[in-house]
Every structure is written in C-alpha cells, then in structure tokens.
Design an enzyme around this catalytic site. Structure first.
Site, PDB file in Angstrom:
ATOM      1  N   SER B   9       0.841  -1.201   0.000  1.00 31.14           N
ATOM      2  CA  SER B   9       0.000   0.000   0.000  1.00 31.14           C
ATOM      3  C   SER B   9       0.875   1.249   0.000  1.00 31.14           C
ATOM      4  O   SER B   9       2.031   1.213   0.400  1.00 31.14           O
ATOM      5  CB  SER B   9      -0.904   0.002   1.234  1.00 31.14           C
ATOM      6  OG  SER B   9      -1.579   1.235   1.346  1.00 31.14           O
ATOM      7  N   HIS B  10       0.288   2.367  -0.455  1.00 35.41           N
ATOM      8  CA  HIS B  10       0.958   3.660  -0.328  1.00 35.41           C
ATOM      9  C   HIS B  10       1.097   4.069   1.134  1.00 35.41           C
ATOM     10  O   HIS B  10       1.960   4.868   1.475  1.00 35.41           O
ATOM     11  CB  HIS B  10       0.143   4.745  -1.042  1.00 35.41           C
ATOM     12  CG  HIS B  10       0.295   4.742  -2.533  1.00 35.41           C
ATOM     13  ND1 HIS B  10      -0.149   3.723  -3.319  1.00 35.41           N
ATOM     14  CD2 HIS B  10       0.867   5.644  -3.363  1.00 35.41           C
ATOM     15  CE1 HIS B  10       0.124   4.001  -4.579  1.00 35.41           C
ATOM     16  NE2 HIS B  10       0.745   5.162  -4.633  1.00 35.41           N
ATOM     17  N   SER B  11       0.195   3.541   1.964  1.00 32.77           N
ATOM     18  CA  SER B  11       0.090   4.010   3.341  1.00 32.77           C
ATOM     19  C   SER B  11       0.280   2.867   4.322  1.00 32.77           C
ATOM     20  O   SER B  11      -0.416   1.845   4.248  1.00 32.77           O
ATOM     21  CB  SER B  11      -1.297   4.639   3.531  1.00 32.77           C
ATOM     22  OG  SER B  11      -1.674   4.620   4.892  1.00 32.77           O
ATOM     23  N   GLY B  45       3.724   6.265  -0.436  1.00 32.20           N
ATOM     24  CA  GLY B  45       4.523   5.812  -1.575  1.00 32.20           C
ATOM     25  C   GLY B  45       4.753   4.323  -1.480  1.00 32.20           C
ATOM     26  O   GLY B  45       4.327   3.674  -0.522  1.00 32.20           O
ATOM     27  N   LEU B  70      -3.314   0.838  -5.345  1.00 32.01           N
ATOM     28  CA  LEU B  70      -3.443   1.244  -6.750  1.00 32.01           C
ATOM     29  C   LEU B  70      -2.202   1.977  -7.249  1.00 32.01           C
ATOM     30  O   LEU B  70      -1.283   2.257  -6.494  1.00 32.01           O
ATOM     31  CB  LEU B  70      -4.700   2.097  -6.929  1.00 32.01           C
ATOM     32  CG  LEU B  70      -4.692   3.514  -6.328  1.00 32.01           C
ATOM     33  CD1 LEU B  70      -5.934   4.277  -6.793  1.00 32.01           C
ATOM     34  CD2 LEU B  70      -4.669   3.496  -4.811  1.00 32.01           C
TER      35      LEU B  70
END
Lengths: 210, 136
Positions: B9-11, B45, B70
């Site tokens: 995940s980005h987070s 990121g 995504l």
C-alpha cells in the site's frame, strides 16, 4: 578514453540529478496541473539518493553503475516514476554490452522497452514514452548512420524535447492524469518533461567522448 | 505451512488496518501477513525493494499472494518480481483483487491451508458478496 565507461555513466546520472533538482518546481507545477503534484519532489529525492549511493560505492563496471541507479530509484522515489525509471535503468544495465555509442543505444532501447512493458503504455498516451521513444529512434538512426556519439546524443535530445512539447495537446490515457480525461489536454506531460532531462543530461555529460 | 500473504500500500496505516480487519476473521489463529507500505521517509509511496523483501520473508515454500492498492503499488509490485530469485518468482501471484475485500478472502482461504491458486481465486471473489448485496 572509452566513450561509455562507468565514469561516463556516472557523469550522465549526476547531470540528470542536477537538472532534476534545478527543474524540481517546474516539474511539480506540470504535475500539479494534471497529476498529484509530486513528480519534481519525488524525482529530486530519488536522484539525490542516487548521487549519494554512487559516491558511497563507486563502481568500475558500467552495468553496475546502472544497477545501483535502478535499485536506488526503486527504493527512494515513492511514486510511479520510481518503478518506471528504475525499470529503465535495470533493463539498460542488463543489455549493456560494450562501451561505444552502439552499446549505449542498445542499452537505452532495452530500457525504453522495459518502460513500455512496465507501464503498459504506448506513444501518444501522454507519458514519458512520448519523449523517450523519439529519443531512442534518433539515437539508433544516428548510430546506424555512423555519426559521432556527440551528434547522436544531440539528435536524441532534440527529438526528446520535440516529443515532450508534442504532449501538450494530448489527452492522457495512463496514470493519474487519465482520470482528468479531456481536461488533461493543454498541459505538457511531467513524465515527458523529466525524460527529456534524462536525454539532455546524456548529451551534456557525454559530450566530447566520441 | 500456509501460503504467504503480503499487503502493498501507499500508506502504512492503511495496510496495517486492512491486516487487522482480515485477522478479525480468524479469531485465535495467528496468520502472518507481510506488509510493504509507505515510502522510505514514512510518507505515502511504494518501494519495490521493500516488497521484494516482504515477499521473500513471507514465502515458506508454498508461495505468496500479494494484494495491493493502486497506481505505483501495482508498478512497484511488478518491479519487485524482477528483483526476486527465479524460483521464488514462479511461486508469487500478484492479485488484481480490491485490497480490503481481497485480503479478507485470501486470509480466510490461506488459513484453511489451500494452495496459492485457490487463495488468489478467493481473493478475486472477495468483491462478490458486496456486489450481490447491492445489486439486489
């Protein structure tokens, strides 16, 4: 002096880092118009880390230089340009065989093909490929015609810049900008802008090498 | 050993919460789920080298199913495959399932001891209950 040795590739990447730092705000402004406003900051962070990594571990092997660039960008950029530029340098490292203009053209072409495969994009989608593709074509043509490395890289840089400028009227079909649809037209693509810096950096840093 | 699971995940907060939600489906059972999330500075990121490390750690010989959010998470997961050893790469499935629903389906199936093809298939079916409910 070998035209395309480890020192030359290091100089190329350092010049790319310098340009990306200098153009950081301009790249971010382009990305703010059609993306998420982080391209300049992400690339600058990644390339700053690349310069530090190359200083910490200078490599004699040209492919090892490109590999270090790839893994550092993959690790530090954060956004989509990390895996895209990372794949470019990773594939270029794998394809580099020799130290002349032809070897460089082959490596850059392999890098370009890697970006095509990774991003599943085509030219005309308003991406970095719109600058990188014409640059590869110009480099291949000039090398095949027996032109000097200087002339070949200058032609590639001009082709990249023309490709970058031609992204302005395009509607984006990949990445965040594609969510904007028709509203993405009227802006230069930030990825095409940074890819042009990559090619211009090669023309500057490798000048006088052949 | 069950199939390994990795969340990209980005987070970090999003990944940890998704894992917590999935673990809630498995009370009293300890299912390991690897997480590769956030950039090197802890911001939003993804990092393909961290994903490759998480996949390597999650594999116990039966392979790994990777769930992701995504954008660059997808590109970074694909790039991570290039960084893996050849034999491990063949045991990794990148799932196109939605992260939360897919992870719940994958976790329950992996905990039952199913193989990675079945785990990946159940991840992909994770959206079906919601779709069926809301279309009724």
């Amino acid at each position: 002096m070998s035209a395309v040795d480890a020192a030359a590739l290091t100089a190329w990447v350092r010049e790319f880092a310098r340009l990306a730092h200098e153009q950081r705000d301009a790249l971010t402004r382009l990305d703010a118009a059609i993306g998420d406003a982080d391209h300049g900051a992400n690339l600058d962070r990644g390339l700053t880390a690349v310069v530090a990594a190359l200083e910490a571990q200078p490599a004699d092997d040209p492919a090892a230089v490109l590999k270090t660039v790839a893994t550092t960008l993959i690790k530090t950029v954060g956004g989509a340009s990390g895996p895209l530029y990372g794949t470019f340098f990773l594939r270029a490292a794998g394809a580099l065989d020799g130290d002349d203009g032809r070897a460089l053209a082959t490596a850059v072409r392999a890098g370009y093909d890697g970006v095509v495969a990774r991003g599943k994009a085509e030219r005309g989608d308003k991406t970095m490929l719109d600058a990188l593709g014409p640059a590869c074509d110009a480099l291949d043509e000039a090398v095949a015609a027996g032109e000097s490395l200087d002339d070949a890289l200058r032609a590639a840089a001009a082709a990249a810049a023309a490709g970058r400028d031609a992204t302005e009227p395009l509607v984006a079909r990949k990445g965040r900008a594609s969510y904007l649809g028709e509203r993405s037209a009227g802006h230069v693509d930030p990825g095409a802008a940074s890819a042009t810096l990559l090619v211009e950096a090669a023309a500057t840093a490798l000048a006088g090498r052949g | 050993m069950p199939v390994g699971l990795v969340v990209v995940s980005h987070s970090r907060a999003l990944a940890d919460a998704a894992v917590e939600l999935a673990r809630g489906m498995l009370p009293g059972r300890d299912l390991a789920v690897g997480v590769a999330a956030g950039d090197v500075d802890g911001g939003l990121g993804t990092d393909a080298t961290a994903i490759a490390d998480a996949v390597t750690a999650a594999d116990s010989g039966d392979g790994v199913v990777v769930l992701m959010d995504l954008g660059s998470a997808v590109l970074s997961a694909e790039t991570a495959l290039e960084l893996l050893d050849d034999d491990l790469r063949e045991r990794v499935v990148l799932s196109p399932a939605p992260l939360v629903e897919g992870l719940v389906g994958a976790a329950v199936t992996a905990a039952s001891g199913a193989g990675r093809a079945r785990v990946a298939a159940e991840a992909l079916r994770g959206l079906a209950p919601k779709q069926a409910h809301l279309s009724g």
